[in-house]
Design a protein around this motif. Structure first.
Motif, PDB file in Angstrom:
ATOM      1  N   LEU A  65       1.031  -1.194  -0.370  1.00 41.16           N
ATOM      2  CA  LEU A  65      -0.002  -0.442  -0.206  1.00 41.16           C
ATOM      3  C   LEU A  65       0.999   1.448  -0.248  1.00 41.16           C
ATOM      4  O   LEU A  65       0.361   2.298  -0.705  1.00 41.16           O
ATOM      5  CB  LEU A  65      -0.829   0.173   1.546  1.00 41.16           C
ATOM      6  N   LEU A  66       1.999   1.712   0.643  1.00 41.08           N
ATOM      7  CA  LEU A  66       3.142   2.444   0.714  1.00 41.08           C
ATOM      8  C   LEU A  66       3.379   2.630  -0.125  1.00 41.08           C
ATOM      9  O   LEU A  66       3.366   3.853  -0.753  1.00 41.08           O
ATOM     10  CB  LEU A  66       3.803   2.235   1.971  1.00 41.08           C
ATOM     11  N   ARG A  67       3.704   1.692  -1.060  1.00 42.46           N
ATOM     12  CA  ARG A  67       4.912   1.493  -2.375  1.00 42.46           C
ATOM     13  C   ARG A  67       3.033   2.631  -3.360  1.00 42.46           C
ATOM     14  O   ARG A  67       4.514   2.749  -4.524  1.00 42.46           O
ATOM     15  CB  ARG A  67       5.308   0.332  -2.776  1.00 42.46           C
ATOM     16  N   GLN A  68       2.550   2.069  -3.157  1.00 44.52           N
ATOM     17  CA  GLN A  68       1.406   2.777  -4.415  1.00 44.52           C
ATOM     18  C   GLN A  68       0.944   3.635  -3.560  1.00 44.52           C
ATOM     19  O   GLN A  68       1.002   4.781  -5.118  1.00 44.52           O
ATOM     20  CB  GLN A  68      -0.167   2.023  -4.071  1.00 44.52           C
ATOM     21  N   VAL A  69       0.593   4.028  -2.901  1.00 46.37           N
ATOM     22  CA  VAL A  69       0.306   5.451  -2.147  1.00 46.37           C
ATOM     23  C   VAL A  69       1.609   6.791  -3.023  1.00 46.37           C
ATOM     24  O   VAL A  69       1.768   7.757  -3.384  1.00 46.37           O
ATOM     25  CB  VAL A  69       0.903   5.826  -1.095  1.00 46.37           C
ATOM     26  N   VAL A  70       2.986   5.901  -2.407  1.00 44.56           N
ATOM     27  CA  VAL A  70       3.907   7.040  -2.811  1.00 44.56           C
ATOM     28  C   VAL A  70       4.527   6.815  -4.592  1.00 44.56           C
ATOM     29  O   VAL A  70       5.037   8.135  -5.274  1.00 44.56           O
ATOM     30  CB  VAL A  70       5.759   6.712  -2.397  1.00 44.56           C
ATOM     31  N   LEU A 120      13.014   6.911   4.289  1.00 43.78           N
ATOM     32  CA  LEU A 120      12.570   5.611   4.575  1.00 43.78           C
ATOM     33  C   LEU A 120      13.664   4.384   3.699  1.00 43.78           C
ATOM     34  O   LEU A 120      14.145   2.902   4.560  1.00 43.78           O
ATOM     35  CB  LEU A 120      10.964   4.715   4.252  1.00 43.78           C
ATOM     36  N   ALA A 121      13.440   4.868   2.738  1.00 37.90           N
ATOM     37  CA  ALA A 121      14.440   3.495   1.617  1.00 37.90           C
ATOM     38  C   ALA A 121      15.903   3.617   2.633  1.00 37.90           C
ATOM     39  O   ALA A 121      16.467   2.597   1.856  1.00 37.90           O
ATOM     40  CB  ALA A 121      14.563   3.692   0.307  1.00 37.90           C
ATOM     41  N   MET A 122      16.615   4.209   2.082  1.00 39.90           N
ATOM     42  CA  MET A 122      18.058   4.265   2.885  1.00 39.90           C
ATOM     43  C   MET A 122      18.369   4.031   4.198  1.00 39.90           C
ATOM     44  O   MET A 122      18.421   3.470   4.582  1.00 39.90           O
ATOM     45  CB  MET A 122      18.750   5.836   2.835  1.00 39.90           C
ATOM     46  N   TYR A 123      16.918   4.713   5.047  1.00 41.23           N
ATOM     47  CA  TYR A 123      17.360   3.870   6.481  1.00 41.23           C
ATOM     48  C   TYR A 123      16.720   2.645   6.639  1.00 41.23           C
ATOM     49  O   TYR A 123      17.775   1.832   7.624  1.00 41.23           O
ATOM     50  CB  TYR A 123      15.596   4.566   7.284  1.00 41.23           C
ATOM     51  N   ALA A 129      13.724  -0.601   0.546  1.00 37.43           N
ATOM     52  CA  ALA A 129      14.272  -0.330  -0.877  1.00 37.43           C
ATOM     53  C   ALA A 129      13.156   0.047  -2.078  1.00 37.43           C
ATOM     54  O   ALA A 129      13.555   0.879  -2.646  1.00 37.43           O
ATOM     55  CB  ALA A 129      15.314  -1.276  -0.969  1.00 37.43           C
ATOM     56  N   ALA A 130      12.293  -0.762  -2.196  1.00 41.56           N
ATOM     57  CA  ALA A 130      11.562  -0.561  -4.096  1.00 41.56           C
ATOM     58  C   ALA A 130      11.278   0.871  -4.308  1.00 41.56           C
ATOM     59  O   ALA A 130      11.181   1.571  -4.823  1.00 41.56           O
ATOM     60  CB  ALA A 130       9.998  -0.938  -3.735  1.00 41.56           C
ATOM     61  N   LEU A 131      10.594   1.929  -2.544  1.00 44.18           N
ATOM     62  CA  LEU A 131      10.552   3.068  -2.826  1.00 44.18           C
ATOM     63  C   LEU A 131      11.755   4.067  -3.379  1.00 44.18           C
ATOM     64  O   LEU A 131      11.327   5.111  -3.793  1.00 44.18           O
ATOM     65  CB  LEU A 131      10.287   3.161  -1.420  1.00 44.18           C
TER      66      LEU A 131
END
Length: 201
Positions: A65-70, A120-123, A129-131
């Motif tokens: 869901l988060l990936r699709q929101v971004v 988030l992707a870096m942390y 990672a997909a973000l």
């Protein structure tokens, strides 16, 4: 069909897809306004007026869901840039200038959320990672389309990659500096590099 949590999944019916899109749009608006801090299925469900079980019927997981929101928020950014570019001349330099003005002046909430996504992707690359990977995959085709149509595809890719990496650095600079003077100065250097590319045979 079930997802990893054991909840039944939407099988992709037209009605289910319409509902999924409605939920995604509502949740995307909430995230655009309130950011990614404390994002969860329960918070998303509350903003959409439903339950987390319903969300798991339409999305694979909270990460999905988060990936699709971004992704949706990046589409807004790209749409804004394309609107700005449409009013500019056909040169690559002018298109890059118009796109940068759109990025520089975009609403602070949108920039904040997309910056949080990269953070988030870096942390936590194992989980998010997909973000980060999705950003380049999403932005590059637009920048490639700005390039002269007679350029070889590899040259378009190389120049678009240079522009993307540089503009992303300038956005970070805007986020972390008080006045943005270094980003402005660096952008003028980028434009000169793009002009040289356009003038090259």
């Amino acid at each position: 069909m079930e997802n990893a949590t054991g909840y039944r999944r939407s099988a992709g019916s037209a009605r289910g897809e319409t509902r999924r899109r409605e939920l995604l749009a509502t949740i995307t608006d909430d995230v655009a306004e309130n950011g990614l801090v404390d994002f969860s299925l329960r918070r998303a469900a509350k903003s959409a007026g439903t339950t987390h079980k319903v969300l798991l019927y339409h999305f694979e997981s909270a990460e999905d869901l988060l990936r699709q929101v971004v992704f949706s928020l990046r589409e807004r950014r790209i749409g804004n840039a394309l609107t700005a570019v449409a009013a500019s001349s056909a040169s690559l330099t002018d298109r890059v200038r118009a796109a940068w003005v759109s990025l520089r002046d975009e609403e602070s909430a949108l920039r904040r959320v997309l910056d949080q996504a990269m953070g988030l992707a870096m942390y936590d690359p194992g989980r998010y990672a997909a973000l980060g990977r999705g950003a380049s995959q999403q932005y590059l085709p637009t920048l490639v389309s700005f390039c002269p149509p007679d350029w070889p595809e590899q040259r378009k890719f190389e120049v678009a990659s240079m522009i993307l990496a540089t503009l992303r650095g300038f956005l970070v600079d805007l986020l972390t500096s008080a006045d943005g003077d270094s980003a402005a100065a660096g952008f003028e250097a980028l434009l000169r590099a793009v002009e040289r590319e356009e003038a090259a045979p």
